[in-house]
Design an enzyme around this catalytic site. Structure first.
Site, PDB file in Angstrom:
ATOM      1  CB  SER A 319      -0.916   0.003   1.223  1.00  0.00           C
ATOM      2  OG  SER A 319      -1.624   1.215   1.323  1.00  0.00           O
ATOM      3  CD1 TRP A 322      -1.596   1.235  -6.014  1.00  0.00           C
ATOM      4  CD2 TRP A 322      -2.093   2.921  -4.636  1.00  0.00           C
ATOM      5  NE1 TRP A 322      -2.684   1.893  -6.534  1.00  0.00           N
ATOM      6  CE2 TRP A 322      -3.009   2.933  -5.714  1.00  0.00           C
ATOM      7  CE3 TRP A 322      -2.220   3.895  -3.654  1.00  0.00           C
ATOM      8  CZ2 TRP A 322      -4.023   3.884  -5.822  1.00  0.00           C
ATOM      9  CZ3 TRP A 322      -3.227   4.845  -3.756  1.00  0.00           C
ATOM     10  CH2 TRP A 322      -4.111   4.828  -4.831  1.00  0.00           C
ATOM     11  CG  HIS A 323      -0.425   5.785  -1.027  1.00  0.00           C
ATOM     12  ND1 HIS A 323      -0.839   4.560  -0.523  1.00  0.00           N
ATOM     13  CD2 HIS A 323      -1.497   6.604  -0.913  1.00  0.00           C
ATOM     14  CE1 HIS A 323      -2.089   4.649  -0.123  1.00  0.00           C
ATOM     15  NE2 HIS A 323      -2.517   5.883  -0.343  1.00  0.00           N
ATOM     16  N   GLY A 324       3.383   5.892  -3.800  1.00  0.00           N
ATOM     17  CA  GLY A 324       4.411   6.693  -4.441  1.00  0.00           C
ATOM     18  C   GLY A 324       5.767   6.020  -4.476  1.00  0.00           C
ATOM     19  CG  PHE A 480      -0.991   8.975  -4.878  1.00  0.00           C
ATOM     20  CD1 PHE A 480       0.374   9.166  -4.761  1.00  0.00           C
ATOM     21  CD2 PHE A 480      -1.824   9.512  -3.908  1.00  0.00           C
ATOM     22  CE1 PHE A 480       0.911   9.870  -3.680  1.00  0.00           C
ATOM     23  CE2 PHE A 480      -1.297  10.219  -2.829  1.00  0.00           C
ATOM     24  CZ  PHE A 480       0.058  10.396  -2.718  1.00  0.00           C
TER      25      PHE A 480
END
Length: 480
Positions: A319, A322-324, A480
């Site tokens: 997670s 995934w955000h950056g 994102f």
């Protein structure tokens, strides 16, 4: 196109009116064209990347459904996932990995380097990649029929209200709605407009005013200690919530006006009494995505205790990634994984302790204590999420309680007394709404009031948006 722009103020009513005026059989085409236009107002050429992903997964869905055996189905699934994640990797993660690989190579004295691509990330790529992946996985599991209409499938991925920042929908919830006929219903239309109004209030009045203060502090953190860093961190917690939940409410409201139901994405997350509850209230479409497509396939809670902890940590770590493409996001995700594991490990001890000291006999105080601790832990995580790099994050974390002298000029960084008053009053108004929503639907609460009171509330919010709204800024989650 931004929801908080003049362009959208023109775009939305025109598309909505045409939607209800056109015969049902042409409405999906209107929405697809409108969604293409909506996306192309940002970076036009990147719509080709979007349609490449759409085409790959559209064909993969059909081939999975028509495959003769499980091996073929699995092969097509793997090809689809590798293709879509490959596109995401090239645009979002390639430079991050190349920089880190080059650093390792330099440390080991290897005479080798990988050049950075320096590609501009397509808006919302992570969102529509995950939405597209959910469709292919559901077809593979046999829970969703493959969509044979290329235009309809394209609309499922590109539906403009939730195209660039979610909610991340599942095919079972959204695809069939494009085939259903939606009628103009005054009550439903006004409900959708009210959602949009509240979302705009959160974004324009609260988030955008907070942005000024937060950016001033977090872009130059070494200039501050103590109160300004604490205030900047708490302000960011409200900024990111109002920015993202505001977007979600505008998206859900815009879809609701036309008769489409999108999933709820936020449920007052800062009222959570644990990190586990926080993730049931924050970015629900993403947390449930990871639960269904990563956590459960890894074994979920049906495995040994140690394996459960491992599964949870992996999910939160992914997670964060995934955000950056930044170590700050990786640490943020890992930190929440550690929070969750510690919570499970200490659950029995904590329950016995609170019972022994008699705290359970004071449920209100106990709840307030748990909410406060959860909010503090979440804010520590937000430091890494917002900081520009690890050095800034560590400086902020280690200087939060340095020089805690009360200096009124220190709490007005990037703003003045008027700006600070606007921020606190607008947050107070939002929290009054939240307190009502904890016990009753805001929709039902307002509907129970006389017409004069209802319209006074709507006009008051519009007045605040016009009078107190800050200059329009991009939505945080667009990156994102």
């Amino acid at each position: 196109m931004l929801f908080n722009s003049i362009q959208f103020l023109i775009f939305f009513p025109i598309v909505t009116m045409l939607f209800f005026l056109l015969p049902h059989r042409f409405r999906w085409l209107l929405l697809l064209i409108a969604s293409c236009f909506f996306y192309m107002t940002l970076i036009p050429i990147y719509i080709l990347i979007l349609f490449l992903t759409i085409t790959v997964d559209y064909l993969a869905g059909i081939m999975i459904e028509d495959a003769k055996d499980k091996k073929q189905k699995l092969l097509f699934l793997v090809i689809s996932i590798i293709s879509t994640l490959g596109i995401l990797f090239v645009f979002k993660y390639f430079d991050f990995f190349s920089v880190n690989f080059n650093a390792i190579a330099s440390f080991l004295h290897w005479n080798y380097s990988i050049g950075a691509l320096k590609l501009l990330l397509p808006i919302g790529l992570s969102f529509h990649t995950f939405q597209s992946m959910s469709y292919v996985i559901e077809v593979y599991w046999g829970k969703q029929k493959a969509e044979r209409n290329y235009g309809m499938y394209s609309l499922y991925v590109m539906f403009y209200p939730q195209l660039v920042a979610g909610p991340i929908e599942r095919p079972q919830n959204l695809l069939h709605q494009f085939y259903e006929k939606h009628y103009f219903e005054y009550k439903r239309v006004t409900e959708g407009l009210k959602m949009m109004l509240l979302g705009l209030f959160k974004k324009i009045v609260i988030a955008d005013n907070l942005t000024i203060v937060v950016n001033t502090i977090y872009n130059n953190p070494t200039e501050y200690t103590g109160i300004p860093l604490i205030l900047g961190t708490i302000f960011f917690a409200f900024q990111i919530y109002c920015d993202f939940s505001g977007y979600s409410e505008i998206a859900i409201g815009a879809a609701h006006v036309m008769g489409f139901k999108l999933m709820t994405n936020f449920r007052r997350p800062y009222y959570s009494r644990s990190i586990g509850e926080f993730w049931k209230r924050w970015h629900i479409s993403l947390s449930t995505w990871f639960k269904d497509y990563v956590y459960i396939p890894l074994g979920g809670s049906r495995v040994s205790t140690l394996r459960i902890y491992f599964n949870l940590f992996v999910v939160f770590l992914i997670s964060g990634i995934w955000h950056g493409a930044n170590w700050t996001y990786v640490i943020w995700g890992a930190l929440h994984g550690i929070y969750r594991i510690i919570s499970l490990v200490t659950e029995k001890i904590r329950n016995k302790f609170t019972e022994k000291i008699g705290l359970v006999r004071h449920p209100g105080l106990h709840a307030l204590l748990k909410i406060s601790i959860t909010f503090i832990l979440v804010n520590i995580g937000w430091i890494f999420f917002r900081a520009n790099n690890l050095e800034d994050a560590m400086y902020i974390l280690t200087h939060l309680f340095t020089g805690l002298t009360l200096n009124f000029s220190g709490i007005m960084i990037g703003t003045n007394w008027t700006g600070l008053l606007i921020i606190f009053i607008s947050i107070l108004i939002m929290e009054i709404f939240h307190l009502i929503q904890e016990h009753r639907s805001m929709r039902d609460f307002i509907a129970s009031k006389p017409v004069m009171i209802r319209w006074s509330v709507y006009i008051f919010l519009i007045w605040l948006i016009i009078l107190w709204g800050a200059k329009g800024a991009d939505f945080i989650y667009f990156q994102f």
